[in-house]
Design an enzyme around this catalytic site. Structure first.
Site, mmCIF file in Angstrom:
data_model
loop_
_atom_site.group_PDB
_atom_site.id
_atom_site.type_symbol
_atom_site.label_atom_id
_atom_site.label_comp_id
_atom_site.label_asym_id
_atom_site.label_seq_id
_atom_site.Cartn_x
_atom_site.Cartn_y
_atom_site.Cartn_z
ATOM 1 N N VAL A 123 -5.608 -2.472 -4.847
ATOM 2 C CA VAL A 123 -5.093 -1.439 -5.744
ATOM 3 C C VAL A 123 -5.883 -1.393 -7.052
ATOM 4 O O VAL A 123 -6.309 -0.327 -7.492
ATOM 5 C CB VAL A 123 -3.590 -1.683 -6.028
ATOM 6 C CG1 VAL A 123 -3.109 -0.842 -7.201
ATOM 7 C CG2 VAL A 123 -2.786 -1.350 -4.785
ATOM 8 N N GLU A 143 2.029 2.775 -7.528
ATOM 9 C CA GLU A 143 0.895 3.316 -6.775
ATOM 10 C C GLU A 143 1.300 3.576 -5.317
ATOM 11 O O GLU A 143 1.982 2.759 -4.716
ATOM 12 C CB GLU A 143 -0.281 2.323 -6.850
ATOM 13 C CG GLU A 143 -1.534 2.810 -6.184
ATOM 14 C CD GLU A 143 -1.905 4.225 -6.619
ATOM 15 O OE1 GLU A 143 -2.026 4.491 -7.817
ATOM 16 O OE2 GLU A 143 -2.056 5.089 -5.723
ATOM 17 N N PHE A 144 0.849 4.707 -4.789
ATOM 18 C CA PHE A 144 1.240 5.083 -3.426
ATOM 19 C C PHE A 144 0.052 5.172 -2.475
ATOM 20 O O PHE A 144 0.196 5.640 -1.345
ATOM 21 C CB PHE A 144 1.991 6.429 -3.448
ATOM 22 C CG PHE A 144 3.226 6.384 -4.307
ATOM 23 C CD1 PHE A 144 4.423 5.889 -3.806
ATOM 24 C CD2 PHE A 144 3.190 6.798 -5.629
ATOM 25 C CE1 PHE A 144 5.561 5.817 -4.600
ATOM 26 C CE2 PHE A 144 4.327 6.733 -6.442
ATOM 27 C CZ PHE A 144 5.505 6.239 -5.916
ATOM 28 N N CYS A 157 2.324 -4.186 2.322
ATOM 29 C CA CYS A 157 3.383 -3.495 1.573
ATOM 30 C C CYS A 157 4.723 -3.405 2.298
ATOM 31 O O CYS A 157 5.729 -3.890 1.783
ATOM 32 C CB CYS A 157 2.907 -2.101 1.175
ATOM 33 S SG CYS A 157 1.637 -2.167 -0.101
ATOM 34 N N ARG A 214 -3.184 -8.793 6.341
ATOM 35 C CA ARG A 214 -1.888 -9.336 5.889
ATOM 36 C C ARG A 214 -0.764 -8.758 6.753
ATOM 37 O O ARG A 214 -0.652 -7.551 6.899
ATOM 38 C CB ARG A 214 -1.657 -9.010 4.401
ATOM 39 C CG ARG A 214 -2.583 -9.809 3.491
ATOM 40 C CD ARG A 214 -2.385 -9.465 2.021
ATOM 41 N NE ARG A 214 -3.022 -8.213 1.650
ATOM 42 C CZ ARG A 214 -3.083 -7.754 0.403
ATOM 43 N NH1 ARG A 214 -2.537 -8.432 -0.591
ATOM 44 N NH2 ARG A 214 -3.682 -6.609 0.126
ATOM 45 N N THR A 258 2.155 -9.171 -5.927
ATOM 46 C CA THR A 258 3.571 -9.542 -6.066
ATOM 47 C C THR A 258 4.062 -9.992 -4.688
ATOM 48 O O THR A 258 4.882 -9.318 -4.069
ATOM 49 C CB THR A 258 4.412 -8.358 -6.592
ATOM 50 O OG1 THR A 258 4.096 -7.178 -5.814
ATOM 51 C CG2 THR A 258 4.137 -8.066 -8.040
#
Ligand code: NAD
Length: 432
Positions: free
Chosen positions: A11, A150-151, A262, A329, A86
Site C-alpha cells: 500500500v 485504502e481500497f 486483507c 499471505r 496491521t
C-alpha cells in the site's frame, strides 16, 4: 506539498508513487533497510503491474525518494501517511504495534503543524488513540488526525489508486480536510466521489466494505457447494443472480476460499470489534467459518477425483492468493499445498511471480519453470490461481506431460464438458 509515507509495502509504495504522480514531493520511509536499499537501487521489491514505471518516472522527476530516516521524513512533511502493517493477533484482533510506534515517532519528531493520515486498515477508535499518543508526548505543536482508508487491490493496485471508486476522508478539522482535498485534487477532475465524514465512520467504512465483500465470496462458495450436491451449475446461478442490479455480478466467482493480506484479517477484526462492543457479528463469524471449511474441502475434492493420494505427485499451478501478485499471505493455494503434503503427496508447483516468496515457506517442494515442466511426471494438476498463463494452456501438451490426464480446477478456468470430451478426468467448483 511534502508528504512522508511511513511503511513502503504494497500500500505505502503504490500510494507514495501515485501521490508523487499527482505532483506531491513524497519521501517513502521504511524500517526495513533492505527494502529501502532495493528501492534506492531502482528495483521494486514486489510484483505489481505498472508500478515500476510510476516509481521510476517520479524518481527521475525528483518527486519520490526512499529512506529509513523517519525523523527527517516527519520534519520535512506537512502530511504524514501511516501505511504500516496491521497484522492479526492470535485472537483475531488487529495488532496496532506498528501504528503506535509511528504515532510515537511523529510525536517525538514533529516540528510544526502536521496532518497525520491513517492509510493502514485500523479499527474504529485508532484515530483517537493516535491523537492521544501525540498529545501525551508532544503538547507543543498542533496536528490533525485523518482516516483515509485504502481500497486498492493487489494486482491492479496502480490503476485502482489512480481511478478509485471513491476517496474516503474522515476528519473533524476543516484544515486537514483541505490538505487531503489538495493531495487528491487530480481525482476531482475525474469526478471521483469523495466521502467526507468523521474519523470513526471512515475507519469503519473500510472494515464494513471488506466484510461485505468477504460475505459475498463465501455466499457464492456455499451456493457452489449446493450446486455440487444438486447437479446445478454455479456459473449459470451466478449469472442469473448477478444480472440483478441490486446484487451485481462482481465477486460471484466460486473458488478455494478467499485469502490474501486483507479479507481474512479484516473479517477477523470486524468479528473481534463487534464482540468487544457487545454485539457478536454472526454473519461475519459464519463467513470466516465457511471460508475455513471451503479451503479445507479442496483436498476432499482432489481426493474424490484423483483417488488415494498417498505416494502420488501433484502439479499445482498458481501459489499467490490471486493472479498478478507475488503475495502469498493466507493464499488458498498454499492451504492446498499444505493439505497435499499432509496427505503424503509430492508437490511440484509453478507460479509466474510468487515462487520466491513460496520457497521461503515451502522449501521442500519442487518449483518448476512453467506449467508443462510442473506437470512432468505428475499424477494430476491442481489449478489453484487463475493467472492468464494458465487460462490458455496447450492441454494436449499438458496432458502428455502428466501420468494421467486429471485436472482439479479450483478456479473454473476450463469448461467441464470440453475437458471431458478431450479425455480429461476433470472437476471444477460447483459445476454440477
Ligand atoms: P506490508 O506488510 O506490505 O507493508 C508494511 C510495511 O510497513 C513494511 O514494509 C514494514 O517494514 C513497514 N513498517 C512497519 N513498521 C514500520 C515503522 N515503524 N516504520 C517504518 N516502516 C514500518 O503491508 P501492506 O499490504 O502494504 O498493508 C499495509 C496496511 O494497508 C495494512 O493495514 C493493510 O490492511 C492495509 N491495506 C492493504 C491492502 C493490500 O491489498 N495489501 C489494501 C488496502 C489496505
Amino acid at each position: 506539498m511534502n508528504i512522508c509515507m511511513v511503511g513502503t509495502g504494497y500500500v505505502g509504495l503504490v500510494t507514495g508513487a501515485c501521490l508523487a504522480d499527482f505532483g506531491m514531493n513524497v519521501v517513502c520511509v521504511d524500517k526495513d533497510a533492505e527494502k529501502i536499499a532495493t528501492l534506492q537501487r531502482g528495483d521494486i521489491p514486489i510484483y505489481e503491474p505498472g508500478l515500476e514505471e510510476v516509481v521510476s518516472r517520479n524518481e527521475r522527476a525528483g518527486r519520490l525518494r526512499f529512506t529509513t530516516d523517519l525523523k527527517a521524513g516527519i520534519e520535512e512533511a506537512l502530511a504524514i501517511f501511516i501505511a504500516v502493517g496491521t497484522p492479526p493477533k492470535a485472537d483475531g484482533s488487529p495488532d496496532l504495534t506498528f501504528v503506535r510506534q509511528v504515532a510515537e515517532a511523529i510525536a517525538e519528531h514533529m516540528n510544526g503543524y502536521k496532518v497525520v493520515v491513517t492509510k493502514s486498515t485500523v479499527p474504529t477508535g485508532t484515530g483517537r488513540m493516535i491523537e492521544q499518543i501525540i498529545k501525551d508526548k508532544n503538547g507543543r505543536h498542533e496536528f490533525s488526525v485523518v482516516s483515509n482508508p485504502e481500497f486498492l487491490r493487489e494486482g491492479s493496485a496502480v490503476s485502482d489508486f489512480l481511478r478509485p471508486d471513491r476517496v474516503v476522508i474522515g476528519a473533524s478539522d476543516p484544515r486537514a480536510i483541505e490538505v487531503l482535498k489538495e493531495i487528491y485534487s487530480p481525482l476531482y477532475l475525474l469526478d471521483t466521489p469523495f466521502v467526507i465524514t468523521d474519523v470513526a465512520s471512515a475507519e469503519l467504512i473500510k472494515y464494513a466494505s471488506n466484510g461485505f465483500l468477504a460475505v459475498k465470496i463465501s455466499f457464492i462458495n456455499e451456493i457452489a457447494r449446493l450446486c455440487e450436491r444438486m447437479g446445478a451449475d454455479v456459473h449459470a446461478v451466478a449469472k442469473g443472480m448477478g444480472l440483478d442490479k441490486r446484487i451485481g455480478s462482481k465477486f460471484l466467482h466460486p473458488g478455494p476460499g478467499f485469502g490474501g493480506s486483507c479479507f481474512p484479517k479484516d473479517t477477523s477484526a470486524v468479528a473481534d470489534i463487534a464482540r468487544q462492543n457487545g454485539h457478536p457479528f454472526r454473519i461475519i463469524e459464519a463467513t470466516i467459518q465457511a471460508n475455513e471449511e471451503t479451503k479445507r474441502r479442496m483436498i476432499e475434492k482432489i481426493a474424490a477425483l484423483a483417488g488415494s493420494l498417498s505416494g502420488k505427485t501433484a502439479a499445482v499451478l498458481g501459489l499467490s492468493f490471486k493472479p498478478e501478485t507475488d503475495d502469498i499471505r493466507e493464499s488458498p493455494a498454499l492451504a492446498v499445498v499444505e493439505d497435499l503434503k499432509k496427505a503424503g503427496v509430492t508437490v511440484r508447483a509453478h507460479d509466474p511471480a510468487a515462487m520466491t516468496n513460496a520457497r521461503a515457506v515451502h522449501p521442500d517442494i519442487h518449483y518448476a519453470k512453467d506449467a508443462y515442466d510442473c506437470a512432468s511426471g505428475a499424477d494430476f494438476v491442481v489449478l489453484a490461481t487463475e493467472w492468464n498463463a494458465f487460462r490458455a494452456l496447450d492441454l494436449a501438451r499438458l496432458g502428455a506431460a502428466l501420468r494421467s490426464k486429471t485436472m482439479i480446477d479450483l478456479r473454473n478456468v476450463y469448461e467441464p464438458a470440453e475437458m471431458r470430451r478431450a479425455g480429461w478426468k476433470y472437476v471444477g467448483v460447483g459445476r454440477g
